[in-house]
Write a protein that holds these residues in place. Structure first.
Motif, mmCIF file in Angstrom:
data_model
loop_
_atom_site.group_PDB
_atom_site.id
_atom_site.type_symbol
_atom_site.label_atom_id
_atom_site.label_comp_id
_atom_site.label_asym_id
_atom_site.label_seq_id
_atom_site.Cartn_x
_atom_site.Cartn_y
_atom_site.Cartn_z
ATOM 1 N N THR A 197 0.663 -1.206 -0.229
ATOM 2 C CA THR A 197 0.074 -0.353 -0.262
ATOM 3 C C THR A 197 1.131 1.081 0.446
ATOM 4 O O THR A 197 0.858 2.655 -0.827
ATOM 5 C CB THR A 197 -1.139 0.552 1.192
ATOM 6 O OG1 THR A 197 -1.671 -1.008 0.890
ATOM 7 C CG2 THR A 197 -1.749 1.275 1.291
ATOM 8 N N ALA A 198 2.236 1.311 1.240
ATOM 9 C CA ALA A 198 2.749 2.700 1.011
ATOM 10 C C ALA A 198 3.597 2.649 -0.392
ATOM 11 O O ALA A 198 3.782 3.604 -1.114
ATOM 12 C CB ALA A 198 3.556 2.536 1.698
ATOM 13 N N VAL A 199 3.652 1.526 -0.845
ATOM 14 C CA VAL A 199 4.605 2.186 -2.338
ATOM 15 C C VAL A 199 4.060 2.277 -3.303
ATOM 16 O O VAL A 199 4.283 2.572 -4.666
ATOM 17 C CB VAL A 199 5.347 0.143 -2.389
ATOM 18 C CG1 VAL A 199 6.175 0.013 -3.342
ATOM 19 C CG2 VAL A 199 6.767 -0.016 -1.230
ATOM 20 N N ALA A 200 2.636 1.084 -3.201
ATOM 21 C CA ALA A 200 1.742 2.237 -4.164
ATOM 22 C C ALA A 200 1.527 3.363 -4.935
ATOM 23 O O ALA A 200 1.212 3.910 -5.854
ATOM 24 C CB ALA A 200 0.418 1.212 -4.491
ATOM 25 N N ALA A 201 1.521 4.082 -3.261
ATOM 26 C CA ALA A 201 1.475 5.852 -3.702
ATOM 27 C C ALA A 201 2.570 6.860 -3.933
ATOM 28 O O ALA A 201 2.106 7.690 -3.922
ATOM 29 C CB ALA A 201 1.329 6.310 -1.737
ATOM 30 N N LEU A 202 3.693 5.477 -4.316
ATOM 31 C CA LEU A 202 5.149 6.641 -5.152
ATOM 32 C C LEU A 202 4.703 6.379 -6.506
ATOM 33 O O LEU A 202 4.093 6.271 -7.124
ATOM 34 C CB LEU A 202 6.006 5.701 -4.417
ATOM 35 C CG LEU A 202 6.060 5.144 -2.964
ATOM 36 C CD1 LEU A 202 8.013 4.517 -2.553
ATOM 37 C CD2 LEU A 202 6.449 6.701 -2.304
ATOM 38 N N ASP A 203 5.884 7.501 -6.336
ATOM 39 C CA ASP A 203 5.571 6.832 -8.491
ATOM 40 C C ASP A 203 7.182 6.719 -8.805
ATOM 41 O O ASP A 203 7.721 6.520 -8.898
ATOM 42 C CB ASP A 203 6.225 8.838 -9.105
ATOM 43 C CG ASP A 203 6.453 9.434 -8.237
ATOM 44 O OD1 ASP A 203 7.634 9.296 -8.221
ATOM 45 O OD2 ASP A 203 6.159 10.764 -8.032
ATOM 46 N N ASN A 204 7.079 6.707 -10.300
ATOM 47 C CA ASN A 204 8.285 5.623 -11.247
ATOM 48 C C ASN A 204 9.807 6.722 -10.666
ATOM 49 O O ASN A 204 10.726 6.330 -10.725
ATOM 50 C CB ASN A 204 8.458 5.478 -12.392
ATOM 51 C CG ASN A 204 7.385 5.093 -12.554
ATOM 52 O OD1 ASN A 204 7.138 4.064 -12.471
ATOM 53 N ND2 ASN A 204 6.305 5.238 -14.076
ATOM 54 N N ALA A 205 9.552 7.859 -10.390
ATOM 55 C CA ALA A 205 10.567 8.046 -9.950
ATOM 56 C C ALA A 205 11.309 8.146 -8.677
ATOM 57 O O ALA A 205 12.829 7.985 -8.801
ATOM 58 C CB ALA A 205 10.756 9.974 -10.074
ATOM 59 N N ALA A 206 10.425 7.749 -8.160
ATOM 60 C CA ALA A 206 10.879 7.108 -6.434
ATOM 61 C C ALA A 206 11.508 5.760 -6.348
ATOM 62 O O ALA A 206 12.539 6.040 -5.155
ATOM 63 C CB ALA A 206 9.407 7.401 -5.726
ATOM 64 N N VAL A 207 11.415 5.300 -7.174
ATOM 65 C CA VAL A 207 12.152 4.200 -7.446
ATOM 66 C C VAL A 207 13.610 4.142 -7.227
ATOM 67 O O VAL A 207 14.960 3.474 -7.396
ATOM 68 C CB VAL A 207 11.975 3.206 -8.671
ATOM 69 C CG1 VAL A 207 12.746 1.850 -8.884
ATOM 70 C CG2 VAL A 207 10.632 2.478 -8.322
#
Length: 227
Positions: free
Chosen positions: A20-30
């Motif tokens: 749930t927490a990771v799904a709230a990120l975007d591609n740049a966050a990786v």
């Protein structure tokens, strides 16, 4: 008492929080730096996926990793993937681990982990829980050591205190928190007492905090071996 089936449920719940927490990120966050030196968030996520598959190997009697080099290469390969690929891999590898853990088996059998370390099969689910919970913190996306459950914090503190018990390069150490008291380190020399909140003590033992918030008496704060 170790309850592997209850730990498997805890792993599922912790994985759901992570997803749930990771799904709230975007591609740049990786590509952002994580709290682990030299690792991006993508490295941490890739490691979590590959660790799930490695522990499936352990439960099924295979080597945890082909080699240390192969483990590292897999993480480097998978780290740059877009967020959607990371999420799919986390979800699918977690399901494989749950499936492997749900097969009726002798939980008292001995299994082999990395570097020749052995343990009871019953402790493998808790080892996976450690990976999911601490690496969620390592992502630096709002989940902190203070957010960990009291039960997990106490069990992981106990696990790490036992791990460092007998370490000749660590002085005899008494560890105190509101959650309990532990002894760790070697047997030679004067005893050092380390006190603090459960989160700060766990952070020090797990190599996640330097220990500046801890109270130390009897000597300097012991330097612990790397995990």
């Amino acid at each position: 008492m170790i309850d592997p089936l209850n730990d498997l449920r805890s792993v599922r719940e912790a994985t759901d929080r992570l997803l749930t927490a990771v799904a709230a990120l975007d591609n740049a966050a990786v590509a952002r730096s994580s709290r682990l030196p030299g690792w991006t968030l993508g490295h941490v996520l890739a490691h979590l996926s590959r660790n799930a598959d490695a522990l499936v190997n352990v439960l099924q009697g295979r080597p945890m990793y082909v080699s240390g080099e192969a483990r590292n290469a897999d993480i480097e390969r998978d780290a740059p993937r877009p967020l959607a690929g990371q999420l799919d891999d986390l979800r699918e590898s977690a399901a494989r681990f749950q499936d492997a853990g749900s097969v009726p088996a002798d939980w008292d059998r001995t299994v082999e982990l990395r570097n020749g370390i052995t343990d009871r099969a019953a402790r493998v689910p808790f080892r996976r829980l450690i990976e999911v919970e601490l690496h969620h913190v390592d992502l630096g996306i709002g989940y902190e050591l203070e957010d960990l459950s009291k039960e997990f914090t106490q069990r992981e503190t106990d696990f790490l205190a036992q791990r460092f018990r007998g370490a000749a390069n660590v002085p005899p150490t008494r560890v105190r928190t509101t959650g309990g008291e532990w002894r760790t380190g070697g047997d030679e020399g004067p005893e050092v007492t380390v006190s603090g909140t459960p989160a700060d003590v766990l952070g020090w033992l797990a190599g996640r905090r330097e220990g500046a918030a801890l109270e130390v008496s009897g000597g300097p704060l012991p330097v612990l071996p790397p995990l």
